[in-house]
Structure formats: C-alpha cells, structure tokens
Design a protein around this motif. Structure first.
Motif, PDB file in Angstrom:
ATOM      1  N   VAL A  24       5.539   4.626   7.997  1.00 49.69           N
ATOM      2  CA  VAL A  24       5.016   5.793   7.293  1.00 49.69           C
ATOM      3  C   VAL A  24       4.365   5.289   6.005  1.00 49.69           C
ATOM      4  CG1 VAL A  24       5.588   8.017   6.241  1.00 49.69           C
ATOM      5  CG2 VAL A  24       6.880   7.212   8.240  1.00 49.69           C
ATOM      6  N   VAL A  25       3.114   5.687   5.776  1.00 53.14           N
ATOM      7  CA  VAL A  25       2.371   5.145   4.638  1.00 53.14           C
ATOM      8  C   VAL A  25       1.965   6.263   3.676  1.00 53.14           C
ATOM      9  CG1 VAL A  25       0.416   3.715   3.927  1.00 53.14           C
ATOM     10  CG2 VAL A  25       1.437   3.384   6.193  1.00 53.14           C
ATOM     11  N   LEU A  26       2.391   6.131   2.449  1.00 51.91           N
ATOM     12  CA  LEU A  26       2.015   7.089   1.417  1.00 51.91           C
ATOM     13  C   LEU A  26       0.685   6.661   0.797  1.00 51.91           C
ATOM     14  CD1 LEU A  26       3.044   9.483  -0.489  1.00 51.91           C
ATOM     15  CD2 LEU A  26       3.691   7.631  -2.047  1.00 51.91           C
ATOM     16  N   ARG A  27      -0.221   7.620   0.643  1.00 52.33           N
ATOM     17  CA  ARG A  27      -1.482   7.270  -0.012  1.00 52.33           C
ATOM     18  C   ARG A  27      -1.304   7.442  -1.519  1.00 52.33           C
ATOM     19  NH1 ARG A  27      -5.802  10.326   2.421  1.00 52.33           N
ATOM     20  NH2 ARG A  27      -6.706   8.637   3.642  1.00 52.33           N
ATOM     21  N   ARG A  28      -1.342   6.325  -2.223  1.00 47.96           N
ATOM     22  CA  ARG A  28      -1.140   6.369  -3.674  1.00 47.96           C
ATOM     23  C   ARG A  28      -2.345   5.780  -4.395  1.00 47.96           C
ATOM     24  NH1 ARG A  28      -0.371   7.822  -8.323  1.00 47.96           N
ATOM     25  NH2 ARG A  28       0.508   6.477  -9.925  1.00 47.96           N
ATOM     26  N   THR A  29      -2.825   4.643  -3.932  1.00 47.85           N
ATOM     27  CA  THR A  29      -3.891   3.946  -4.651  1.00 47.85           C
ATOM     28  C   THR A  29      -5.225   3.979  -3.903  1.00 47.85           C
ATOM     29  OG1 THR A  29      -3.181   1.886  -3.600  1.00 47.85           O
ATOM     30  CG2 THR A  29      -2.293   2.348  -5.789  1.00 47.85           C
ATOM     31  N   GLU A  30      -5.200   4.560  -2.714  1.00 46.39           N
ATOM     32  CA  GLU A  30      -6.396   4.583  -1.856  1.00 46.39           C
ATOM     33  C   GLU A  30      -6.952   3.186  -1.649  1.00 46.39           C
ATOM     34  OE1 GLU A  30      -8.998   7.763  -3.233  1.00 46.39           O
ATOM     35  OE2 GLU A  30      -7.195   8.939  -3.658  1.00 46.39           O
ATOM     36  N   SER A  31      -6.060   2.248  -1.467  1.00 44.23           N
ATOM     37  CA  SER A  31      -6.491   0.852  -1.364  1.00 44.23           C
ATOM     38  C   SER A  31      -6.278   0.272   0.035  1.00 44.23           C
ATOM     39  CB  SER A  31      -5.722   0.008  -2.384  1.00 44.23           C
ATOM     40  OG  SER A  31      -4.329   0.138  -2.161  1.00 44.23           O
ATOM     41  N   ALA A  32      -5.809   1.112   0.968  1.00 41.16           N
ATOM     42  CA  ALA A  32      -5.561   0.542   2.302  1.00 41.16           C
ATOM     43  C   ALA A  32      -5.952   1.520   3.405  1.00 41.16           C
ATOM     44  CB  ALA A  32      -4.097   0.146   2.430  1.00 41.16           C
ATOM     45  N   ASP A  33      -6.930   2.364   3.119  1.00 41.87           N
ATOM     46  CA  ASP A  33      -7.326   3.369   4.109  1.00 41.87           C
ATOM     47  C   ASP A  33      -7.811   2.738   5.414  1.00 41.87           C
ATOM     48  OD1 ASP A  33      -6.591   5.244   2.321  1.00 41.87           O
ATOM     49  OD2 ASP A  33      -8.524   6.272   2.187  1.00 41.87           O
ATOM     50  N   ASP A  34      -8.304   1.507   5.326  1.00 41.19           N
ATOM     51  CA  ASP A  34      -8.818   0.842   6.531  1.00 41.19           C
ATOM     52  C   ASP A  34      -7.760  -0.038   7.189  1.00 41.19           C
ATOM     53  OD1 ASP A  34      -8.649  -0.786   4.323  1.00 41.19           O
ATOM     54  OD2 ASP A  34     -10.477  -1.917   4.762  1.00 41.19           O
ATOM     55  N   LYS A  35      -6.530   0.041   6.688  1.00 37.32           N
ATOM     56  CA  LYS A  35      -5.510  -0.885   7.206  1.00 37.32           C
ATOM     57  C   LYS A  35      -4.489  -0.206   8.114  1.00 37.32           C
ATOM     58  CE  LYS A  35      -5.661  -4.638   3.897  1.00 37.32           C
ATOM     59  NZ  LYS A  35      -6.128  -4.156   2.569  1.00 37.32           N
ATOM     60  N   MET A  36      -4.732   1.055   8.471  1.00 35.68           N
ATOM     61  CA  MET A  36      -3.752   1.747   9.312  1.00 35.68           C
ATOM     62  C   MET A  36      -3.780   1.184  10.733  1.00 35.68           C
ATOM     63  SD  MET A  36      -2.262   3.877   7.267  1.00 35.68           S
ATOM     64  CE  MET A  36      -1.493   5.261   8.122  1.00 35.68           C
ATOM     65  N   VAL A  37      -2.597   0.861  11.238  1.00 35.50           N
ATOM     66  CA  VAL A  37      -2.514   0.292  12.584  1.00 35.50           C
ATOM     67  C   VAL A  37      -2.275   1.430  13.583  1.00 35.50           C
ATOM     68  CG1 VAL A  37      -1.182  -1.233  14.102  1.00 35.50           C
ATOM     69  CG2 VAL A  37      -1.647  -1.905  11.719  1.00 35.50           C
ATOM     70  N   ASN A  38      -3.182   1.517  14.522  1.00 39.61           N
ATOM     71  CA  ASN A  38      -3.140   2.586  15.512  1.00 39.61           C
ATOM     72  C   ASN A  38      -1.840   2.608  16.309  1.00 39.61           C
ATOM     73  OD1 ASN A  38      -4.552   4.751  16.424  1.00 39.61           O
ATOM     74  ND2 ASN A  38      -6.388   3.527  16.895  1.00 39.61           N
ATOM     75  N   GLY A  39      -1.228   3.805  16.381  1.00 39.46           N
ATOM     76  CA  GLY A  39      -0.018   3.924  17.187  1.00 39.46           C
ATOM     77  C   GLY A  39       1.249   3.535  16.438  1.00 39.46           C
ATOM     78  N   ARG A  40       1.112   2.745  15.385  1.00 40.63           N
ATOM     79  CA  ARG A  40       2.293   2.324  14.622  1.00 40.63           C
ATOM     80  C   ARG A  40       2.376   3.049  13.277  1.00 40.63           C
ATOM     81  NH1 ARG A  40       2.393  -3.406  11.666  1.00 40.63           N
ATOM     82  NH2 ARG A  40       1.292  -2.083  10.164  1.00 40.63           N
ATOM     83  N   ASP A  41       1.239   3.166  12.606  1.00 40.73           N
ATOM     84  CA  ASP A  41       1.226   3.691  11.244  1.00 40.73           C
ATOM     85  C   ASP A  41       0.892   5.177  11.205  1.00 40.73           C
ATOM     86  OD1 ASP A  41       1.602   1.046  10.730  1.00 40.73           O
ATOM     87  OD2 ASP A  41      -0.301   0.720   9.688  1.00 40.73           O
ATOM     88  N   ILE A  42       1.552   5.877  10.321  1.00 40.49           N
ATOM     89  CA  ILE A  42       1.249   7.304  10.159  1.00 40.49           C
ATOM     90  C   ILE A  42       1.270   7.628   8.660  1.00 40.49           C
ATOM     91  CG2 ILE A  42       3.688   7.796  10.735  1.00 40.49           C
ATOM     92  CD1 ILE A  42       2.683  10.575  11.662  1.00 40.49           C
ATOM     93  N   TRP A  43       0.259   8.381   8.229  1.00 41.15           N
ATOM     94  CA  TRP A  43       0.221   8.753   6.816  1.00 41.15           C
ATOM     95  C   TRP A  43       1.362   9.717   6.486  1.00 41.15           C
ATOM     96  CZ3 TRP A  43      -2.386   6.057   3.491  1.00 41.15           C
ATOM     97  CH2 TRP A  43      -3.612   5.474   3.835  1.00 41.15           C
TER      98      TRP A  43
END
Ligand code: 7RM
Length: 657
Positions: free
Chosen positions: A227-246
């Motif tokens: 689970v990834v919290l958007r805090r710095t908007e520095s990894a929007d392109d790093k989400m791994v499909n099927g594993r990562d969820i905002w």
C-alpha cells in the motif's frame, strides 16, 4: 563490569535539587507520596485498580500469572486498543477534540479530531480487510512521520493484525530482514517523506527490499500487497502492477465504521525490532492489555496530562518512544498529540520553538542528543519565540548530563517546568524509572525512582543488591504489565538475553548507580549495544555490514563518547592483504554501512589495524578498543594474545585525531 565509573563518581557529586513547587503539586494528577508504598505492598492490586480506567468488552479473571520468565496479565479479559484510543472518547466531550495535530516539514498542516481519527482508522481497517488481512497477520509499516502512520497502526490494532513499524531511516536491506523475520503479508509505505528539505526515497527502498540482494527475484516472498501513500509525488511511475495499490484508492468507498475485534488481553499488539548483541535485530513482542495499561498509566502520571494540554513528543514513531508516547499513551488518555515530520533545523534552527509557540505546546518530550544540539546552536533560537505555554519537560533515550538538564530547564522551561528524565527500553514497553512531577524532588542527571508497582534494583556480579553509593547492573525484580512477552520466533534468545544473568530477574543490560537518597543514575549499556543519538545500534550489525565489503577482512566496532550524539560508532578494520589503505576506502566503508543498515549506523571514524586485539581464545577485546578510542590508560591486557597489537593501534589512533 560497569565502565567509566570515574566520570560518574563526578556525576554523583551533582547536588542541585528541585522539589516540586506548591503550584505544581496542587494541580498534579498524583501528589500523594504514599502511592509508592501502597503499590509496593500489592503491585497486582495497584495495576488492577489502574486497569479499571481502560474500557473492557469483558473484564479479566486473573490479574497476573507468572511462570518465570513468562508473564500473562489480565487473563480472560477482552478489549481492543483502537477502541480504547478512539471510540471511548467519542461519547464524551472529547469527540471533537484534536487527537493529532500534525505539521509536515514543508509547512503543511493537518488536524484530526478523535471523530476524524475514528473514520480514517475504520476506513483503513476496512481497506486492510479487503486485502485479506486477518487477526494475527503481520503488517510492516515503513512510513514517514505523517498522520497515516498512527492511522495504519490503529487500523491494525482494530482488526487484530500485528504491526511492525520500521523506521524510515533504515535501509532497504534492514527493511527486508524485518519483513522476512515477521513474515508480513502487507507492506505499507509512501512514495517518500520530507527530511531537511530533501525527499527520503521510501518507495525506492521498499522496492529494493522486495528484490533479492542481487536485484533479482523476490527478496521478501511473504509480501502480497504494497500500500503506497502519495506524499511527495515522487514515485507515481513506480507502481508495480498487481502488487502495489495507492492508499487513497484503497480507502475509496470503504465503510466509515469497522467493528473492533475483541482481543484477548494477551493477544499480540505489535512487533518492534531493536538491536541487540548479535548481528540480528530482535523482534520485541508486545501484547494488548498490559502494554496499553503501561503506556496509559505512565503517560497520565509522569506527564501529568490534563484535558487542555497540548503534548508534543519529538521522537519518530519508528522507535518505541513514538509508539508508546506519540500514539498509544496519549490517545488512550484522550490527549492532543503533536506530530512533526521533519528535522529540527529546517528551514532554520528554531523550527521546534516555532512549533511550540504556534500550537501552544504545554508538555514537551525530547532526547538529550537534541538538547545538546540546541545548546550548541545557542539560546538565541529559543529566545526568538514565546515558550511560556510550556509547563512540563521530558527527556528520554540516553543518560542526560546535568549541563544539558540545566540548560533545558533554564532556556526551554524558563526555570519553572519540572524536567522528567524517563528511563525505559523497547522491551519494557513503557517508562519504568522517572520522577512523578508532583511528588519527586528532581536532580539534574538522575531518572530518580521506579514508577509505582515497579521493583527496580541494582545488582553486582554476584547478584547482591547494591546499596546507596554503589554501582552495578540495573534489574527489574517483578513482572510488569507492559513487559515484552518474548522475542518473535526466538524464545531461546529471549530467555538467554533477559533472564539468564540472574534467575527470574529481568536483566536490562544497563549500568546504574544508586545515590544516598535511593535515586537511580543511569550509566549506559553494559553490552555490545551502542546508543547513537538515542538509537540502538548493535556493534555486531555494523561489523557484519563492514565485512560484507569485499575489501574488509575483519572488523570490530565500539561506541566512543560523543559530545552531541552521546556515543558515536568507531570501527577498527583489518583490510584484505591486497588492499591498500586510502581515504577513498574510508569514504567507501562509511557509505557501505549507511547503505546496509541506515545512515544512523555510519561510523564516525574508521581505524585500520594490521590485527585486532584478541584474547587467546580468539575473542576481540572491545574493552581495549574502547580504551584506545577514548584515549584512556589501558585496562588489564594479561589475557591478550599479542600485546603489541594494542600499542600499534594506539599509535594509529593518535595519528587519526
Ligand atoms: C526508550 C528507549 C533503550 C536504552 C536503554 C538505555 C537507554 C533510554 C534513558 C536511557 C539513561 C534514560 N528505548 N536509555 N532512556 N539511559 N537515561 N532516561 O530509548 O530500546 O531504544 O533504548 O536506551 O541504555 O537500555 S530503546
């Protein structure tokens, strides 16, 4: 035995005393000194009476079952920690009271009332459930100091999941080790966090930790979702499909209520990893009722919390101080807890005082290393702000030297705030030795006495109790509610580490002295743990990180006294034969340790040695290395295999400085 006794004999000559003022005493939550005797006469009754102040779905049948070294408290009781920290305040006038007052490093601000917190925690708890998290599952949390961190912890507590918070300063590798030891199903992280104007790349570290050390495959196979919290908007392109969820996608549409799980008193609440004497960190296990009671009771009496207080603990929630005294203790008391994300010198060296003045902080809890830093920066920074809202100050993490205590008292407290020096450990869960500010006469540099119901004693090598004026090992003779229950997955180490030095007595691994009034003066660790700015670092961990570098043959680390940090890591290193000594290698090795463990473990000095001093049985004599590093006369060298080794080291170290 306990070292440095010369220095601490001087400390014991400290004779300034500060009895509580009449004004403080009159308003204090606890001001009757008889409480000590009363609790001593029947500690179980004392704790049971305090436990009535918590909310139970079902009351306990038995207060304590003690089968050394295993304690069970409040057996048969049913309760929920998140219910006690949130729900129970909603039916009172606290419903719309600020629970968390948060400030990010860039200056963004958020306030959560208890009612707000309730909705956030319930929604996130439902989100975790939707990911398949069930009671007893472990969840690793690797977040910056943002409100979502306590929200995630409380959400775990609500559904009976076990959280394992990993400090954001730890490296990918340290994170991976902790995930694997706990076999966590879920990792909660953020794209990044703000620190000293920069961004800490948490998502990058998290991604690295989930790969193997060689960058391939799966380094943490237990993890199903991130689970990834958007805090710095520095990894929007790093989400791994099927594993990562905002985080925000997970929250979307989740119901605003979530029934709290009815937990047994002894159900596990959380795991927190801490350094010990081996290379492997220990997963300290805390359970539900005892831990909650310990943090609730100590917070109420030691910090003298009142309905209108604004309390700020400057620790990071990644350490136990943040768990117990930013989240659980304050919220269980219905207090307002301030949280700050960043560093004390951003954008300027007055950030803390700006925060104190802005929010009208009344109680401040910080660490000696921070106080010494502020001392060095000078009074002008606190003097720029109105700090008159403060009424009580606290200190934790390492021994506080009398000069720092006096400076804190004078320049932060304006000479009229009690300073409570609080001794405790990750393992103890809550404060065990500290003044009660309405009762205790304070002495700069002394944590004074054990909390009511706690039986602390200093023992010598033979296990004899040490009387006034004496020094030895600090021990705790009776079980207490918030004590650790075991080391996760390593029962043997639990017994060996804490209960084998003296039978059925808890061994703290801290040295201490007792003064003529029976007050405790803590002297620091007596094992191979270095306390750098209040962070526990195992010498073995740093040593394994160093020998992991292909240029290193052997390494030995020690803690050296440091004016600001308390202690600093000094590494003695033997390089492989083919490798020549150079400044570049020093830089490389320091960076290597920071990458392997985290920046706080980076050695201040690296000393190259042709050989390390060893006993004839092959044990590295760290005591001698400490003597060398501190420039002290050498202790006993008769057991040394090759005495010449030390002379050459001394020469070397002299040159380095
Ligand atoms: C709360 C915390 C524990 C170690 C402990 C001591 C040292 C902590 C004090 C102190 C002297 C204090 N947990 N320590 N507080 N020493 N006076 N008030 O720090 O697990 O990270 O560290 O810290 O050596 O054993 S911890």
């Amino acid at each position: 035995m306990v070292e440095d006794s010369g220095r601490f004999d001087a400390l014991l000559q400290e004779d300034r005393t500060f009895p509580p003022s009449e004004a403080f005493k009159t308003q204090a939550n606890i001001s009757d000194p008889n409480i000590y005797e009363e609790a001593k006469r029947d500690p179980e009754a004392f704790w049971a009476k305090f436990a009535e102040e918590l909310d139970w779905f079902k009351k306990w049948d038995t207060v304590l079952e003690w089968n050394p070294p295993h304690a069970k408290w409040f057996i048969g009781g049913k309760l929920n920690v998140s219910y006690n920290c949130i729900d129970r305040h909603l039916t009172t006038s606290r419903r719309n009271k600020a629970a968390l007052v948060w400030e990010g490093e860039p200056g963004d601000r958020r306030v959560y009332t208890y009612w707000d917190l309730y909705r956030e925690v319930c929604q996130f708890a439902n989100g975790l459930k939707s990911l398949g998290v069930k009671k007893g599952d472990r969840v690793t949390i690797y977040l910056p100091m943002v409100p979502e961190l306590p929200i995630a912890m409380l959400a775990c507590a609500r559904i009976g999941a076990v959280h394992s918070v990993v400090f954001g300063g730890f490296s990918a590798e340290s994170l991976r080790d902790r995930i694997n030891d706990s076999e966590s199903k879920i990792l909660i992280t953020a794209d990044g966090g703000y620190r000293r104007g920069g961004i800490v790349p948490l998502k990058q570290n998290a991604d690295d930790s989930l790969k193997n050390a060689d960058g391939q495959g799966n380094g943490a196979p237990s993890i199903e979702k991130v689970v990834v919290l958007r805090r710095t908007e520095s990894a929007d392109d790093k989400m791994v499909n099927g594993r990562d969820i905002w985080w925000h996608d997970l929250m979307q549409g989740q119901p605003l209520t979530c029934e709290p799980e009815q937990m047994d008193s002894e159900d596990m609440l959380y795991l927190l990893y801490t350094s010990g004497t081996t290379g492997k960190p220990k997963g300290i296990v805390h359970t539900t009722a005892g831990y909650l009671l310990g943090t609730y009771a100590t917070f109420k009496w030691i910090f003298d919390i009142k309905e209108n207080d604004t309390y700020w603990c400057t620790a990071d929630i990644g350490w136990v101080t943040g768990h117990s005294y930013i989240v659980y203790g304050p919220l269980a008391n219905g207090a307002t807890s301030v949280m700050y994300e960043g560093s004390p010198d951003f954008p300027e060296r007055d950030r803390f005082w700006d925060i104190v003045a802005k929010y009208g902080v009344t109680i401040l809890y910080t660490a000696p290393t921070a106080i010494r830093t502020f001392m060095r920066w000078g009074e002008s920074y606190p003097q720029k702000h109105d700090l008159t809202s403060l009424r009580l100050l606290g200190s934790v993490g390492e021994p506080i030297n009398p000069e720092a205590w006096m400076w804190y008292h004078e320049y932060i407290g304006g000479g009229n705030c009690p300073v409570v020096d609080t001794w405790w450990q990750t393992e103890t869960g809550s404060i065990l030795i500290a003044p009660l500010p309405g009762i205790t006469t304070l002495k700069p540099g002394s944590a004074t006495r054990a909390f009511p119901g706690i039986e602390a004693e200093i023992l010598d090598d033979q296990g004899n109790s040490v009387g006034p004026g004496g020094g030895g090992y600090l021990t705790i003779k009776k079980p207490w509610p918030s004590m650790l229950r075991t080391i996760y997955g390593d029962e043997e180490r639990y017994v060996e580490q804490y209960w084998s030095r003296y039978p059925d007595i808890y061994f703290t691994a801290d040295g201490a002295k007792l003064d003529d009034d029976g007050d405790f003066w803590l002297l620091g660790r007596v094992d191979d743990v270095i306390n750098v700015s209040g962070h526990r670092i195992g010498t073995m961990e740093v040593e394994s990180a160093l020998v992991d570098n292909p240029k290193v043959a052997e390494a030995a680390c020690i803690g050296k006294s440091h004016e600001i940090k308390g202690q600093a890591v000094v590494a003695f290193v033997t390089l492989k034969d083919s490798v020549a000594i150079s400044d570049a290698i020093i830089t490389e090795l320091k960076a290597h340790v920071a990458t392997k463990i985290g920046a706080m473990a980076r050695p201040d000095d690296i000393i190259f040695a042709a050989e390390l001093p060893k006993t004839r049985s092959g044990k590295i004599m760290r005591r001698l290395l400490r003597d060398v590093a501190e420039g002290r006369a050498l202790g006993d060298t008769t057991t040394l295999a090759d005495p010449a080794v030390v002379d050459s080291l001394k020469e070397q170290y002299g040159e380095e400085e």
